[in-house]
Scaffold this active site. Structure first.
Site, mmCIF file in Angstrom:
data_model
loop_
_atom_site.group_PDB
_atom_site.id
_atom_site.type_symbol
_atom_site.label_atom_id
_atom_site.label_comp_id
_atom_site.label_asym_id
_atom_site.label_seq_id
_atom_site.Cartn_x
_atom_site.Cartn_y
_atom_site.Cartn_z
ATOM 1 N N LYS A 53 0.834 -1.204 0.000
ATOM 2 C CA LYS A 53 0.000 0.000 0.000
ATOM 3 C C LYS A 53 0.872 1.258 0.000
ATOM 4 C CE LYS A 53 -3.807 -2.488 2.129
ATOM 5 N NZ LYS A 53 -4.621 -2.844 3.301
ATOM 6 N N GLN A 97 -5.103 -1.279 9.457
ATOM 7 C CA GLN A 97 -4.944 -2.634 8.919
ATOM 8 C C GLN A 97 -5.522 -3.652 9.901
ATOM 9 O OE1 GLN A 97 -3.820 -3.319 5.847
ATOM 10 N NE2 GLN A 97 -3.980 -5.512 6.083
ATOM 11 N N ASP A 120 -11.277 2.562 3.491
ATOM 12 C CA ASP A 120 -11.646 1.146 3.467
ATOM 13 C C ASP A 120 -13.160 0.965 3.249
ATOM 14 O OD1 ASP A 120 -9.752 -0.925 3.672
ATOM 15 O OD2 ASP A 120 -9.314 -0.427 5.759
HETATM 16 N N1 GUN Z 1 -6.831 -6.916 6.165
HETATM 17 C C1 GUN Z 1 -7.070 -7.733 5.116
HETATM 18 N N2 GUN Z 1 -7.717 -7.057 4.131
HETATM 19 C C2 GUN Z 1 -7.878 -5.795 4.570
HETATM 20 C C3 GUN Z 1 -8.465 -4.615 4.004
HETATM 21 O O1 GUN Z 1 -8.994 -4.599 2.882
HETATM 22 N N3 GUN Z 1 -8.416 -3.512 4.771
HETATM 23 C C4 GUN Z 1 -7.869 -3.492 6.018
HETATM 24 N N4 GUN Z 1 -7.881 -2.360 6.699
HETATM 25 N N5 GUN Z 1 -7.320 -4.556 6.571
HETATM 26 C C5 GUN Z 1 -7.321 -5.703 5.847
#
Ligand code: GUN
Length: 315
Positions: A53, A97, A120
């Protein structure tokens, strides 16, 4: 005939290029979108995702920062970090996350993120916007699935779509986007009777269950478009053989690493489906690309700029 493989890497790189040119255009008016990622502790999978990311942000010109509190953080301490990011004007997107350590109240944390910075799309306000067809922020993986369908010219209107899995992160928002796109949508889960029979109704079949190779050929309508959201690490030899017996390339990787990455869809489905997303290289790359798109969208949304309709939403 073997299924056409839908190339997620290619679609994701097209989207990143579009985002990069939007970021450049915003720079001309002195705006640089900013993304903050909170990564708690040292979960190896989360560390890999977050690295991707941050790297992608740099590539498209988005300012990014990573905040890495220890595993021992309390709900109150994490809330304070989120509140501080909510206040900072140079931060347009906040991503916490998941998963969070067990002592942290995840729902409380996700509720604390300013909905306008919720890249998100997990905040109940954004969930409500999506279900009532208002402009907002849509979860990245579901938005990416719709982008794959649209950019591959897969018809959605009037089609039977079956979503297997009802998670808040993938299954439910994907179903909502498909409803908003005028598909006829069925959502299945572990208690669904005659799962193969229900899945075989799907012109579009989305597998988001988290079980390696569970969707075998008897779940798939011939010619259907199959979207595989699964990311499962297979380490067991018998399980490997059930999925990849005779596949020399997979065998080599499995022998050297002791594991292989498998979706929820069994490879034999390629003989029945019309189109299929691979794992790896299908839906996965779209998740980060859509995070970039959401960060730019959040930057515009917060400044009151006109928001273009997103795929899957009605304008
Ligand atoms: N952990 C696994 N997939 C995701 C996601 O799409 N967003 C977040 N914040 N954590 C994750």
């Amino acid at each position: 005939m073997a299924a056409t493989i839908l190339d997620g890497l290619k679609i994701a790189s097209e989207i990143r290029a579009e985002v990069a040119s939007e970021v450049k255009a915003m720079a001309a008016s002195g705006i640089r979108p900013g993304l903050a990622v909170i990564l708690v502790g040292h979960n190896p999978a989360s560390e890999i995702y977050v690295r991707g990311k941050v790297k992608s942000s740099e590539e498209v010109g988005i300012y990014s920062e990573q905040i890495t509190p220890p595993d021992s953080i309390s709900t109150e301490e994490l809330l304070a970090l989120v509140t501080d990011l909510n206040r900072r004007d140079e931060i347009d997107g906040i991503l916490v996350q998941l998963p969070l350590p067990s002592q942290v109240d995840s729902k409380k944390i996700l509720m604390a993120v300013d909905p306008r910075k919720d890249v998100d799309g997990f905040h109940p306000v954004n969930v409500g916007f999506l279900s009532t067809q208002r402009p907002g922020l849509v979860p990245c993986t579901p938005a990416g699935i719709i982008e794959i369908l649209k950019r591959s010219a897969v018809p959605i209107v009037g089609q039977e779509a079956v979503v297997v899995g009802r998670s808040d992160i993938v299954g439910k928002p994907t179903a909502m986007l498909l409803i908003n796109g005028n598909a006829t949508v069925t959502v299945c889960h572990s208690k669904t009777h005659d799962l193969p029979g229900v899945c075989r109704r799907g012109d579009i079949l989305v597998a988001a269950i988290g079980r390696a190779g569970m969707i075998t050929r008897d779940f798939v309508k011939p010619g259907a478009t199959v979207i595989d959201v699964g990311m499962n690490k297979v380490t067991d030899r018998a399980e490997f053989d059930r999925l990849f017996a005779g596949n020399a390339k997979r065998e080599e990787g499995f022998r050297s690493k002791g594991s292989t990455l498998v979706g929820d869809v069994h490879p034999e489905v390629a003989a029945v489906a019309g189109r299929l997303t691979p794992v790896p290289g299908g839906v996965g790359p779209l998740t980060i690309a859509m995070l970039m798109a959401n960060t730019v969208r959040a930057a515009k949304l917060r400044r009151g700029a006109g928001i273009p309709a997103f795929a899957g939403e009605r304008a």
